[in-house]
Design a protein around this motif. Structure first.
Motif, PDB file in Angstrom:
ATOM      1  N   VAL A  95       0.859  -1.185   0.000  1.00 14.72           N
ATOM      2  CA  VAL A  95       0.000   0.000   0.000  1.00 14.72           C
ATOM      3  C   VAL A  95       0.895   1.234   0.000  1.00 14.72           C
ATOM      4  O   VAL A  95       1.872   1.304   0.749  1.00 14.72           O
ATOM      5  CB  VAL A  95      -0.940  -0.004   1.228  1.00 14.72           C
ATOM      6  N   ARG A  96       0.569   2.205  -0.843  1.00 15.41           N
ATOM      7  CA  ARG A  96       1.384   3.419  -0.970  1.00 15.41           C
ATOM      8  C   ARG A  96       0.934   4.471   0.039  1.00 15.41           C
ATOM      9  O   ARG A  96      -0.211   4.910   0.014  1.00 15.41           O
ATOM     10  CB  ARG A  96       1.261   3.990  -2.375  1.00 15.41           C
ATOM     11  N   PHE A  97       1.850   4.860   0.919  1.00 14.07           N
ATOM     12  CA  PHE A  97       1.611   5.947   1.859  1.00 14.07           C
ATOM     13  C   PHE A  97       2.201   7.222   1.281  1.00 14.07           C
ATOM     14  O   PHE A  97       3.321   7.217   0.769  1.00 14.07           O
ATOM     15  CB  PHE A  97       2.219   5.639   3.232  1.00 14.07           C
ATOM     16  N   ARG A  98       1.458   8.294   1.363  1.00 16.93           N
ATOM     17  CA  ARG A  98       1.912   9.596   0.850  1.00 16.93           C
ATOM     18  C   ARG A  98       2.844  10.302   1.822  1.00 16.93           C
ATOM     19  O   ARG A  98       3.493  11.290   1.448  1.00 16.93           O
ATOM     20  CB  ARG A  98       0.717  10.519   0.603  1.00 16.93           C
ATOM     21  N   GLU A  99       2.872   9.837   3.051  1.00 13.73           N
ATOM     22  CA  GLU A  99       3.645  10.520   4.088  1.00 13.73           C
ATOM     23  C   GLU A  99       4.022   9.533   5.178  1.00 13.73           C
ATOM     24  O   GLU A  99       3.487   8.435   5.242  1.00 13.73           O
ATOM     25  CB  GLU A  99       2.806  11.636   4.708  1.00 13.73           C
ATOM     26  N   SER A 100       4.933   9.954   6.017  1.00 11.89           N
ATOM     27  CA  SER A 100       5.288   9.177   7.196  1.00 11.89           C
ATOM     28  C   SER A 100       4.223   9.388   8.263  1.00 11.89           C
ATOM     29  O   SER A 100       3.555  10.429   8.288  1.00 11.89           O
ATOM     30  CB  SER A 100       6.638   9.633   7.742  1.00 11.89           C
ATOM     31  N   PRO A 101       4.086   8.436   9.178  1.00  8.32           N
ATOM     32  CA  PRO A 101       3.126   8.619  10.275  1.00  8.32           C
ATOM     33  C   PRO A 101       3.450   9.875  11.071  1.00  8.32           C
ATOM     34  O   PRO A 101       4.617  10.255  11.221  1.00  8.32           O
ATOM     35  CB  PRO A 101       3.326   7.366  11.133  1.00  8.32           C
ATOM     36  N   ARG A 102       2.401  10.509  11.547  1.00 11.70           N
ATOM     37  CA  ARG A 102       2.591  11.725  12.346  1.00 11.70           C
ATOM     38  C   ARG A 102       1.612  11.727  13.520  1.00 11.70           C
ATOM     39  O   ARG A 102       0.541  11.140  13.452  1.00 11.70           O
ATOM     40  CB  ARG A 102       2.425  12.973  11.494  1.00 11.70           C
ATOM     41  N   ASP A 103       2.029  12.382  14.587  1.00 12.43           N
ATOM     42  CA  ASP A 103       1.185  12.548  15.765  1.00 12.43           C
ATOM     43  C   ASP A 103       0.497  13.901  15.677  1.00 12.43           C
ATOM     44  O   ASP A 103       1.150  14.924  15.433  1.00 12.43           O
ATOM     45  CB  ASP A 103       2.022  12.462  17.039  1.00 12.43           C
ATOM     46  N   GLU A 104      -0.811  13.876  15.843  1.00 13.44           N
ATOM     47  CA  GLU A 104      -1.632  15.082  15.845  1.00 13.44           C
ATOM     48  C   GLU A 104      -2.339  15.158  17.188  1.00 13.44           C
ATOM     49  O   GLU A 104      -2.391  14.160  17.921  1.00 13.44           O
ATOM     50  CB  GLU A 104      -2.666  15.019  14.710  1.00 13.44           C
ATOM     51  N   PRO A 105      -2.904  16.300  17.538  1.00 15.30           N
ATOM     52  CA  PRO A 105      -3.614  16.403  18.819  1.00 15.30           C
ATOM     53  C   PRO A 105      -4.726  15.362  18.979  1.00 15.30           C
ATOM     54  O   PRO A 105      -5.029  14.940  20.086  1.00 15.30           O
ATOM     55  CB  PRO A 105      -4.190  17.825  18.794  1.00 15.30           C
ATOM     56  N   TYR A 106      -5.303  14.921  17.878  1.00 18.47           N
ATOM     57  CA  TYR A 106      -6.414  13.963  17.925  1.00 18.47           C
ATOM     58  C   TYR A 106      -5.971  12.509  17.820  1.00 18.47           C
ATOM     59  O   TYR A 106      -6.750  11.601  18.071  1.00 18.47           O
ATOM     60  CB  TYR A 106      -7.431  14.268  16.822  1.00 18.47           C
ATOM     61  N   GLY A 107      -4.708  12.261  17.403  1.00 22.48           N
ATOM     62  CA  GLY A 107      -4.239  10.888  17.303  1.00 22.48           C
ATOM     63  C   GLY A 107      -3.088  10.722  16.334  1.00 22.48           C
ATOM     64  O   GLY A 107      -2.488  11.691  15.880  1.00 22.48           O
ATOM     65  N   TRP A 120      -6.865   8.343   1.668  1.00 24.55           N
ATOM     66  CA  TRP A 120      -7.460   7.826   2.904  1.00 24.55           C
ATOM     67  C   TRP A 120      -6.567   8.221   4.070  1.00 24.55           C
ATOM     68  O   TRP A 120      -5.344   8.262   3.935  1.00 24.55           O
ATOM     69  CB  TRP A 120      -7.485   6.312   2.886  1.00 24.55           C
ATOM     70  N   ASP A 121      -7.158   8.437   5.226  1.00 24.64           N
ATOM     71  CA  ASP A 121      -6.397   8.532   6.472  1.00 24.64           C
ATOM     72  C   ASP A 121      -6.453   7.178   7.168  1.00 24.64           C
ATOM     73  O   ASP A 121      -7.540   6.618   7.332  1.00 24.64           O
ATOM     74  CB  ASP A 121      -7.004   9.562   7.428  1.00 24.64           C
ATOM     75  N   LEU A 122      -5.312   6.665   7.556  1.00 32.10           N
ATOM     76  CA  LEU A 122      -5.239   5.586   8.527  1.00 32.10           C
ATOM     77  C   LEU A 122      -5.044   6.304   9.851  1.00 32.10           C
ATOM     78  O   LEU A 122      -4.091   7.064  10.001  1.00 32.10           O
ATOM     79  CB  LEU A 122      -4.083   4.634   8.254  1.00 32.10           C
ATOM     80  N   ILE A 123      -5.974   6.081  10.797  1.00 33.01           N
ATOM     81  CA  ILE A 123      -5.955   6.910  11.994  1.00 33.01           C
ATOM     82  C   ILE A 123      -6.267   6.094  13.243  1.00 33.01           C
ATOM     83  O   ILE A 123      -7.136   5.236  13.238  1.00 33.01           O
ATOM     84  CB  ILE A 123      -6.941   8.091  11.847  1.00 33.01           C
ATOM     85  N   GLN A 124      -5.497   6.372  14.279  1.00 35.42           N
ATOM     86  CA  GLN A 124      -5.793   5.847  15.613  1.00 35.42           C
ATOM     87  C   GLN A 124      -6.018   7.053  16.507  1.00 35.42           C
ATOM     88  O   GLN A 124      -5.094   7.821  16.794  1.00 35.42           O
ATOM     89  CB  GLN A 124      -4.648   4.993  16.167  1.00 35.42           C
ATOM     90  N   TYR A 125      -7.273   7.230  16.916  1.00 33.09           N
ATOM     91  CA  TYR A 125      -7.622   8.368  17.763  1.00 33.09           C
ATOM     92  C   TYR A 125      -7.044   8.186  19.161  1.00 33.09           C
ATOM     93  O   TYR A 125      -6.993   7.083  19.686  1.00 33.09           O
ATOM     94  CB  TYR A 125      -9.139   8.536  17.845  1.00 33.09           C
TER      95      TYR A 125
END
Length: 129
Positions: A95-107, A120-125
């Protein structure tokens, strides 16, 4: 009470879409019903409530929208209870990711593309139950 049961996704070919969603993202193939001129194809993330209806594009206008159903914006949000596990599994499956994982205030989040380029966002809140 109403709920969102499914969202349609324009696809070029049923088999290649199944190979991506079932083979790479580990979705479940819930329905594959031949309706003569088309098939009713429904896939759902394991343990999820909302499905995708894989709808083969049948007009020039629909074909033009394959891979751009949201006009270039992130369109769908795939929630996970273990970001690192799923990011690693998806990456290993190609699967092609456009970016490296990042931490945001929401997850924790990273943008990936489906087989046609929809974002698509792959997200863990952070506050996930």
């Amino acid at each position: 009470m109403p709920r969102l049961g499914a969202v349609s996704l324009l696809v070029r070919d049923y088999e290649e879409a199944i190979a991506f969603f079932v083979g790479k993202l580990d979705f479940v193939l819930d329905d594959d019903i031949d309706q003569g001129t088309k098939r009713w194809m429904r896939v759902t993330p394991r343990g999820g409530d909302t499905s995708l209806i894989l709808a083969r594009a049948s007009t020039p206008e629909q074909v033009a929208r394959i891979g751009d159903q949201a006009g270039g914006r992130i369109w769908l949000f795939l929630e996970t209870d273990d970001f690192d596990r799923d990011h690693a599994a998806f990456s290993a499956a190609g699967v092609r990711f456009r970016e490296s994982p990042r931490d945001e205030p929401y997850g924790k989040v990273a943008v990936f593309e489906d087989l046609y380029g929809n974002g698509w966002d792959l997200i863990q809140y952070k506050d996930a139950p």
